[in-house]
Write a protein that holds these residues in place. Structure first.
Motif, PDB file in Angstrom:
ATOM      1  N   CYS A 129      19.012  -3.537  39.006  1.00 56.58           N
ATOM      2  CA  CYS A 129      18.990  -4.509  37.908  1.00 56.58           C
ATOM      3  C   CYS A 129      20.404  -4.987  37.609  1.00 56.58           C
ATOM      4  CB  CYS A 129      18.369  -3.875  36.665  1.00 56.58           C
ATOM      5  SG  CYS A 129      18.287  -4.999  35.245  1.00 56.58           S
ATOM      6  N   CYS A 171      18.737   1.903  30.632  1.00 53.26           N
ATOM      7  CA  CYS A 171      18.690   2.814  31.786  1.00 53.26           C
ATOM      8  C   CYS A 171      19.991   3.585  31.891  1.00 53.26           C
ATOM      9  CB  CYS A 171      18.474   2.032  33.084  1.00 53.26           C
ATOM     10  SG  CYS A 171      16.875   1.213  33.203  1.00 53.26           S
ATOM     11  N   GLN A 199      20.421   4.149  37.203  1.00 51.39           N
ATOM     12  CA  GLN A 199      20.102   3.214  38.275  1.00 51.39           C
ATOM     13  C   GLN A 199      21.092   3.290  39.430  1.00 51.39           C
ATOM     14  OE1 GLN A 199      19.279  -0.845  37.444  1.00 51.39           O
ATOM     15  NE2 GLN A 199      17.587  -0.397  36.056  1.00 51.39           N
ATOM     16  N   SER A 248       9.156   0.848  39.755  1.00 46.64           N
ATOM     17  CA  SER A 248       9.854  -0.121  38.917  1.00 46.64           C
ATOM     18  C   SER A 248       8.870  -1.204  38.482  1.00 46.64           C
ATOM     19  CB  SER A 248      11.022  -0.743  39.679  1.00 46.64           C
ATOM     20  OG  SER A 248      10.557  -1.378  40.854  1.00 46.64           O
ATOM     21  N   ARG A 280      14.024  -4.669  35.311  1.00 50.96           N
ATOM     22  CA  ARG A 280      13.258  -3.969  36.340  1.00 50.96           C
ATOM     23  C   ARG A 280      12.437  -2.815  35.782  1.00 50.96           C
ATOM     24  NH1 ARG A 280      14.190  -4.846  41.457  1.00 50.96           N
ATOM     25  NH2 ARG A 280      12.000  -4.176  41.479  1.00 50.96           N
ATOM     26  N   LEU A 281      12.406  -2.657  34.474  1.00 49.79           N
ATOM     27  CA  LEU A 281      11.568  -1.633  33.866  1.00 49.79           C
ATOM     28  C   LEU A 281      10.181  -2.162  33.536  1.00 49.79           C
ATOM     29  CD1 LEU A 281      13.897   0.151  31.268  1.00 49.79           C
ATOM     30  CD2 LEU A 281      13.094   1.064  33.446  1.00 49.79           C
ATOM     31  N   ARG A 297      11.431   5.616  34.085  1.00 56.21           N
ATOM     32  CA  ARG A 297      12.276   5.583  35.262  1.00 56.21           C
ATOM     33  C   ARG A 297      13.729   5.276  34.893  1.00 56.21           C
ATOM     34  NH1 ARG A 297      10.596   4.281  40.845  1.00 56.21           N
ATOM     35  NH2 ARG A 297      12.466   3.756  42.014  1.00 56.21           N
TER      36      ARG A 297
END
Length: 416
Positions: free
Chosen positions: A69, A78, A81, A117, A153-154, A402
């Motif tokens: 991301c 996040c 990542q 994702s 991207r979550l 994630r």
């Protein structure tokens, strides 16, 4: 003739260059140096230079990857990542193992089930008004600054696509300097939005908000505690049943994570005929289990139990499900109440369920399926069961959040 070589130029010590080596990563995802300094977005073994605008990696670890991301450096949504999937899975398994060891338990991790994702079906975003309109996103790390996250991207793509509508609603809901909370939840009928704001719901807003909801394709729009538009019931599948949770009700973060937890609970309960589901919520486990067993669902929030009951009554072919609204922290089910069940399912909040686990220990129910979102409270409760004569089976770690420090798990306890 003897060759004369120039003297070697002394190389400065890495510490003199402002470089440090990362010794480990904490359970919050922060790198730790030998002197205890915490550094974000680094991995064990890396040599980094600490600079004013953030750490610069001099020697990367083999597990380092390019963040998927583009917002990762600025956004606080996040933490990991920059690490490979394998490293993150091992790190989360290690968080659970460390919590167990703190209680003197040597537990086995069977597997780590990681949601893909772009799979989060629920998330809380922040919204702020600006001079030009509004901004919606996640907070920066350790900050109240809101970072825009187009292409996040979550979240499921349908929730990311809502951001323009959320910006419009933020402009209506936020004061000039205040912030609003925007909880978005995907459902079978389209996204649901719960707006957390102190702004009064005026007659003008009552007219405008349903139109905004209609244009955005929302199933339901909730303003503070009031439903202002419900274009279609925001139903969630729970086994064969369809449940419409009340606004703000708990829901597992991803469908994949819910499926992993449910599979572990089903396997734990096996062919039990009578099951008690403690902290049952809207029926995540109770309703699927009622396909093969009678279930008594106990939950502190009556509105969630009402949604569970409607889902059960609307689904033919399920076995009997009874419900009981009860604060299990203050009034846990007692030994004589538990004695009629063949198996128990317990999925408490982060604080765990110390009082209820004590009663389960005394009741000696043959099988207990435990789900937890907090390894430390789980380890405390697991110790109580083990000391009461139970054996703990291998643990499944479920990673629904994630790239974050959040860890969930499920396992089975049986009487020795």
């Amino acid at each position: 003739m003897t060759e004369t070589r120039p003297p070697k130029t002394p190389q400065p010590d890495p510490a003199e260059r402002g470089e440090v080596t990362i010794e480990s990563v904490t359970h919050h995802g922060m790198g730790r140096t030998a002197d205890g300094t915490l550094v974000p977005r680094v991995l064990p073994g890396e040599v980094v230079r600490l600079e004013a605008d953030g750490p610069k990696v001099v020697t990367p670890a083999p597990e380092r990857v390019a963040p998927p991301c583009r917002h990762f450096k600025a956004c606080g949504g996040c933490a990991m990542q920059h690490a490979s999937d394998g490293f993150v899975a091992d790190w989360k398994a290690g968080i659970v193992a460390t919590a167990l060891k703190a209680q003197g338990i040597e537990g086995e991790i069977a597997s780590v089930e990681t949601s893909p994702s772009d799979s989060r079906r629920r998330a809380k975003l922040a919204g702020r008004r600006t001079k030009k309109g509004a901004i919606v996103g996640f907070h920066a790390r350790a900050s109240d600054t809101v970072i825009e996250v187009p292409g996040c991207r979550l979240l499921r793509p349908g929730l990311v696509a809502l951001i323009p509508a959320l910006e419009r609603i933020t402009a209506l809901a936020a004061s000039r300097k205040g912030e609003v909370g925007l909880t978005v939840t995907d459902s079978e009928a389209g996204p649901e939005l719960h707006v957390e704001t102190d702004k009064d719901l005026t007659e003008a807003l009552r007219i405008e908000l349903p139109e905004v909801a209609r244009e955005a394709g929302l199933s339901r729009l909730v303003w503070a505690d009031e439903i202002v538009a419900e274009l279609a019931p925001p139903a969630q599948a729970m086994g064969r049943a369809r449940v419409v949770p009340p606004p703000g009700a708990f829901l597992q973060a991803t469908r994949e994570g819910e499926a992993a937890l449910l599979a572990r609970v089903r396997a734990a309960v096996g062919n039990a005929a009578r099951v008690v589901d403690l902290f049952a919520g809207c029926g995540t486990f109770a309703l699927p289990l009622s396909e093969t067993a009678e279930v008594h669902a106990v939950e502190g929030e009556a509105s969630m139990l009402a949604a569970l009951d409607r889902g059960w009554r609307g689904t033919p072919g399920l076995k009997r499900v009874t419900t009981e609204a009860r604060d299990l922290f203050r009034r846990p089910l007692l030994t004589d109440e538990l004695s009629r069940f063949d198996a128990a399912v317990i999925d408490p909040p982060r604080a765990g369920a110390q009082a209820q686990v004590a009663e389960l220990s005394r009741a000696q129910i043959p099988v207990i399926a435990m789900v937890s979102c907090h390894p430390a409270s789980f380890a405390r409760d697991a110790k109580s069961l083990i000391e009461s004569g139970y054996s703990m089976e291998p643990i499944t770690v479920v990673d629904q959040f994630r790239w974050s420090p959040h860890v969930e798990l499920a396992t089975r306890f049986t009487l020795r």
